[in-house]
Design an enzyme around this catalytic site. Structure first.
Site, mmCIF file in Angstrom:
data_model
loop_
_atom_site.group_PDB
_atom_site.id
_atom_site.type_symbol
_atom_site.label_atom_id
_atom_site.label_comp_id
_atom_site.label_asym_id
_atom_site.label_seq_id
_atom_site.Cartn_x
_atom_site.Cartn_y
_atom_site.Cartn_z
ATOM 1 N N THR A 130 0.816 -1.212 0.000
ATOM 2 C CA THR A 130 0.000 0.000 0.000
ATOM 3 C C THR A 130 0.853 1.267 0.000
ATOM 4 O O THR A 130 2.023 1.251 0.363
ATOM 5 C CB THR A 130 -0.958 0.024 1.211
ATOM 6 N N ASP A 131 0.210 2.371 -0.389
ATOM 7 C CA ASP A 131 0.884 3.667 -0.399
ATOM 8 C C ASP A 131 0.438 4.479 0.816
ATOM 9 O O ASP A 131 -0.272 3.980 1.698
ATOM 10 C CB ASP A 131 0.613 4.408 -1.706
ATOM 11 N N ALA A 132 0.826 5.732 0.848
ATOM 12 C CA ALA A 132 0.494 6.591 1.988
ATOM 13 C C ALA A 132 -1.010 6.788 2.151
ATOM 14 O O ALA A 132 -1.484 7.093 3.236
ATOM 15 C CB ALA A 132 1.179 7.947 1.833
ATOM 16 N N VAL A 183 -4.014 2.545 0.004
ATOM 17 C CA VAL A 183 -4.476 1.700 -1.093
ATOM 18 C C VAL A 183 -3.269 1.081 -1.788
ATOM 19 O O VAL A 183 -2.137 1.537 -1.630
ATOM 20 C CB VAL A 183 -5.336 2.489 -2.112
#
Length: 151
Positions: free
Chosen positions: A21-23, A26
């Site tokens: 996931t990203d910041a 997602v």
């Protein structure tokens, strides 16, 4: 996960981990490509071939081109189903159509096409796929665009 019968496309189950996931919480877009790569590798394994054995025999598969469309986000802990359908089988290449769907609601998250070339491990020049591999793909629905030229 293996397809139930020859009429169903191959699909591989995986889960979204924190590292995917990203910041924003997602799945980071490039990780969908990794999920699809794993499904292609598992498809090969299901047919009885392993990347390491083929590499030892001087054969590699490399992505020549890719196209991806993103429809909806996957999130931490989502279980995904990643298909790997061969839509075109040629002498020295395969075209895969792939989809990533969320298992819980079957939502289409990402879809793509990948042209994968068969190359010599020492020179990275194109080479014909071994006939046993071509036959295995063809028997499992190698795609309507299957070419038999050069066999």
């Amino acid at each position: 996960m293996r397809a139930q019968d020859a009429g169903q496309p191959f699909a591989h189950r995986c889960r979204v981990y924190y590292e995917d996931t990203d910041a924003g919480g997602v799945v980071y877009y490039v990780n969908y490509l990794k999920f699809m790569e794993r499904a292609r590798t598992e498809r090969l394994r299901e047919l009885g071939f392993s990347q390491s054995t083929l590499a030892g025999e001087g054969l590699l598969f490399v992505v020549h081109s890719s196209e991806a469309r993103y429809h909806a986000p996957a999130r931490l802990d989502d279980e995904l189903m990643v298909s790997a359908e061969v839509s075109e089988l040629n002498r020295a290449s395969l075209r895969f159509r792939q989809q990533v769907r969320r298992v819980a609601d079957n939502a289409l998250l990402c879809e793509g096409q990948f042209l994968v070339a068969c190359v010599r491990a020492d020179t990275f020049k194109p080479r014909a796929m071994p006939s046993s591999l071509r036959i295995a793909f063809a028997e499992q629905g190698g795609g309507a665009g299957t070419s038999t030229a050069g066999e």
